[in-house]
Design an enzyme around this catalytic site. Sequence first.
Site, mmCIF file in Angstrom:
data_model
loop_
_atom_site.group_PDB
_atom_site.id
_atom_site.type_symbol
_atom_site.label_atom_id
_atom_site.label_comp_id
_atom_site.label_asym_id
_atom_site.label_seq_id
_atom_site.Cartn_x
_atom_site.Cartn_y
_atom_site.Cartn_z
ATOM 1 N N CYS A 1 -21.259 3.501 29.629
ATOM 2 C CA CYS A 1 -22.514 3.882 28.961
ATOM 3 C C CYS A 1 -23.252 4.842 29.887
ATOM 4 O O CYS A 1 -24.438 4.688 30.142
ATOM 5 C CB CYS A 1 -23.356 2.667 28.567
ATOM 6 S SG CYS A 1 -23.735 1.559 29.927
ATOM 7 N N CYS B 1 -13.773 -5.888 31.702
ATOM 8 C CA CYS B 1 -15.150 -6.013 32.209
ATOM 9 C C CYS B 1 -15.964 -6.451 31.007
ATOM 10 O O CYS B 1 -16.604 -5.657 30.340
ATOM 11 C CB CYS B 1 -15.647 -4.666 32.747
ATOM 12 S SG CYS B 1 -14.599 -4.011 34.051
ATOM 13 N N ALA B 2 -15.900 -7.744 30.702
ATOM 14 C CA ALA B 2 -16.231 -8.205 29.351
ATOM 15 C C ALA B 2 -17.678 -8.625 29.136
ATOM 16 O O ALA B 2 -18.162 -8.609 28.004
ATOM 17 C CB ALA B 2 -15.319 -9.373 28.990
ATOM 18 N N ALA B 3 -18.369 -9.046 30.181
ATOM 19 C CA ALA B 3 -19.693 -9.667 29.978
ATOM 20 C C ALA B 3 -20.764 -8.630 29.624
ATOM 21 O O ALA B 3 -20.723 -7.529 30.155
ATOM 22 C CB ALA B 3 -20.084 -10.404 31.252
ATOM 23 N N PRO B 4 -21.693 -9.000 28.737
ATOM 24 C CA PRO B 4 -21.917 -10.301 28.099
ATOM 25 C C PRO B 4 -21.071 -10.564 26.855
ATOM 26 O O PRO B 4 -21.313 -11.552 26.167
ATOM 27 C CB PRO B 4 -23.396 -10.239 27.734
ATOM 28 C CG PRO B 4 -23.675 -8.788 27.495
ATOM 29 C CD PRO B 4 -22.770 -8.038 28.435
ATOM 30 N N GLY B 5 -20.109 -9.710 26.544
ATOM 31 C CA GLY B 5 -19.133 -10.080 25.528
ATOM 32 C C GLY B 5 -19.306 -9.428 24.164
ATOM 33 O O GLY B 5 -18.606 -9.800 23.216
ATOM 34 N N GLY B 6 -20.194 -8.459 24.048
ATOM 35 C CA GLY B 6 -20.393 -7.802 22.753
ATOM 36 C C GLY B 6 -19.090 -7.219 22.213
ATOM 37 O O GLY B 6 -18.741 -7.422 21.042
ATOM 38 N N ASP C 1 -14.275 -1.343 30.025
ATOM 39 C CA ASP C 1 -15.691 -0.967 29.876
ATOM 40 C C ASP C 1 -16.312 -1.126 31.265
ATOM 41 O O ASP C 1 -17.030 -2.081 31.541
ATOM 42 C CB ASP C 1 -16.348 -1.901 28.854
ATOM 43 C CG ASP C 1 -17.744 -1.482 28.478
ATOM 44 O OD1 ASP C 1 -18.109 -0.328 28.743
ATOM 45 O OD2 ASP C 1 -18.481 -2.313 27.913
ATOM 46 N N ASP D 1 -14.440 -11.066 33.805
ATOM 47 C CA ASP D 1 -15.615 -10.456 34.432
ATOM 48 C C ASP D 1 -15.762 -10.992 35.849
ATOM 49 O O ASP D 1 -15.423 -12.142 36.128
ATOM 50 C CB ASP D 1 -16.898 -10.710 33.629
ATOM 51 C CG ASP D 1 -17.943 -9.634 33.886
ATOM 52 O OD1 ASP D 1 -18.023 -8.668 33.102
ATOM 53 O OD2 ASP D 1 -18.670 -9.729 34.907
HETATM 54 C C1 LIG Z 1 -20.757 -2.329 31.139
HETATM 55 S S1 LIG Z 1 -20.748 -4.001 31.523
HETATM 56 C C2 LIG Z 1 -19.660 -4.624 30.297
HETATM 57 C C3 LIG Z 1 -20.283 -4.819 28.929
HETATM 58 C C4 LIG Z 1 -19.366 -5.578 27.985
HETATM 59 N N1 LIG Z 1 -18.081 -4.938 27.834
HETATM 60 C C5 LIG Z 1 -19.977 -5.784 26.603
HETATM 61 O O1 LIG Z 1 -19.681 -5.042 25.700
HETATM 62 O O2 LIG Z 1 -20.774 -6.721 26.458
HETATM 63 C C6 LIG Z 1 -19.722 -4.011 32.951
HETATM 64 C C7 LIG Z 1 -19.318 -5.396 33.417
HETATM 65 O O3 LIG Z 1 -18.382 -5.224 34.480
HETATM 66 C C8 LIG Z 1 -18.500 -6.328 35.341
HETATM 67 N N2 LIG Z 1 -17.817 -5.968 36.598
HETATM 68 C C9 LIG Z 1 -18.277 -5.235 37.634
HETATM 69 N N3 LIG Z 1 -17.327 -5.083 38.569
HETATM 70 C C10 LIG Z 1 -16.233 -5.745 38.102
HETATM 71 C C11 LIG Z 1 -14.927 -5.965 38.612
HETATM 72 N N4 LIG Z 1 -14.555 -5.475 39.794
HETATM 73 N N5 LIG Z 1 -14.068 -6.688 37.874
HETATM 74 C C12 LIG Z 1 -14.436 -7.201 36.670
HETATM 75 N N6 LIG Z 1 -15.664 -7.027 36.148
HETATM 76 C C13 LIG Z 1 -16.545 -6.299 36.848
HETATM 77 C C14 LIG Z 1 -19.993 -6.550 35.431
HETATM 78 O O4 LIG Z 1 -20.283 -7.876 35.833
HETATM 79 C C15 LIG Z 1 -20.436 -6.252 33.992
HETATM 80 O O5 LIG Z 1 -20.536 -7.440 33.262
#
Ligand SMILES: C[S@@+](CC[C@H](N)C(=O)[O-])C[C@H]1O[C@@H](n2cnc3c(N)ncnc32)[C@H](O)[C@@H]1O
Length: 427
Positions: free
Chosen positions: A372, A252-257, A319, A274
């Site tokens: 978080c 669950c990578a976005a925005p990629g930090g 994440d 993502d």
């Molecule tokens: C907590 S954020 C991730 C923050 C990211 N790891 C960072 O450090 O920038 C959770 C992410 O999970 C994605 N997401 C939600 N449901 C998902 C799914 N079923 N599969 C993959 N990604 C998912 C969301 O779009 C969101 O970008």
Amino acid sequence: MTNVRALAAQTLFQVVDKGQSLNTQLPLAAKNLSPKDKALLQQICYGVLRYLPSLENYCQQLLEKPLKGKNRVFQFLLYVGIYQLQHMRVPEHAAVAETVNALMQMRAGGLKGLVNAVLRNFQRQQDTLEESSQGNDVLTFNHPGWFIKAVKEAYPEQWQDILEQNQLQAPMWLRVNQHMGSTEEYLEALDEAGIRAEYYPEYQDAIILDKACDVAKLPGFKQGASSVQDAAAQLAARLLEPQDDELILDACAAPGGKTCHILELAKANVDALDADSDRLLRVEQNLDRIGLEANCIHADASQPDTWWNGQQYDRILLDVPCSATGVIRRHPDIKWLRRKTDIDDLAELQGQILKNIWPLLKSGGTLLYATCSVLPKENKQQVAQFLADNSDAIHQPLHESDTPEAPGLQLLPGLTDGFYYAKIIKK
Ligand SMILES: C[S@@+](CC[C@H](N)C(=O)[O-])C[C@H]1O[C@@H](n2cnc3c(N)ncnc32)[C@H](O)[C@@H]1O
């Protein structure tokens, strides 16, 4: 429309009544503003969202009946006016004049008398009005009742502190790109640039700034020498311990930090996945700035059969999507956008992702589960259930009292954001 108070009222209406996120609404409202007005708009919107129940309570007492229907947006303008008087120490005449100017711009000059009267009465009755909050947790702490109850239950000793921390402005943390120099070297570069900062060695790559600053002023920012990321979020890559040449999934990578941080620490092959294609673009932009590469995949982590090529991973970072209740101080709209029922839905999705991703991990591989959130349902209860259900999942303690029954490391908002981590090794 350029009147900042009018823009604030419209933005708050979109967030609180229409359920839009502040992250999407603020940039739209701020599009044509000067940097100074942008900062003012942000300050007012964050402030009103921080103190919403109190502002609602004052207006309830000062108005004969709440403003509804097409006048509903002016109820938010009243919150903006009162917030300025109570928290921004804007002199009464200026607060009233600016709020009335906003009315003119919003073509509602007819409400001038009412707005004038409410703001002046607020000033006159401020002490009594503030006293009326006493003994009521929602009005004292300015959080929704369901959340206060959940935090009280989970943290009987610390609940007040957590709620108070959520009301404060979060500090600005940087992550130093270890590819380009050490944290100590970057601290020196900041000093030379006249930016005051501090280093906490326990957060290896992290530096906290005395005062938030424009990223354009940070040495080497454009070239990727540093990134903005809370120190708690920076623990993810360090706890994952990526190694050169490994195959790693950031599910669950976005925005990629965290993707960027993993690649700053090891020459690994990273699949950055993502489910949100717009957000995935931001992973690519962040990687571009730093000059590193990952394989970005737009897919659903809970359905690996739709995208996985069968090659197992050495390490997986999960994440997962969560309530974000650990980052309320950065996103005060979370308090009003999240509902109690969202927590059960999120916990179900997190459980599903955890269960379906597990087979993708190699024997001997490491999975790091992260949120978080400060809510046990998304954190230790989730991981404890997973450990109980999977005999090939070996719990790896992150501190002395991290046990399989109450697993993980729970950080609460304070120096850093609120975050949760649990580490699991596959037999
Ligand atoms: C907590 S954020 C991730 C923050 C990211 N790891 C960072 O450090 O920038 C959770 C992410 O999970 C994605 N997401 C939600 N449901 C998902 C799914 N079923 N599969 C993959 N990604 C998912 C969301 O779009 C969101 O970008």
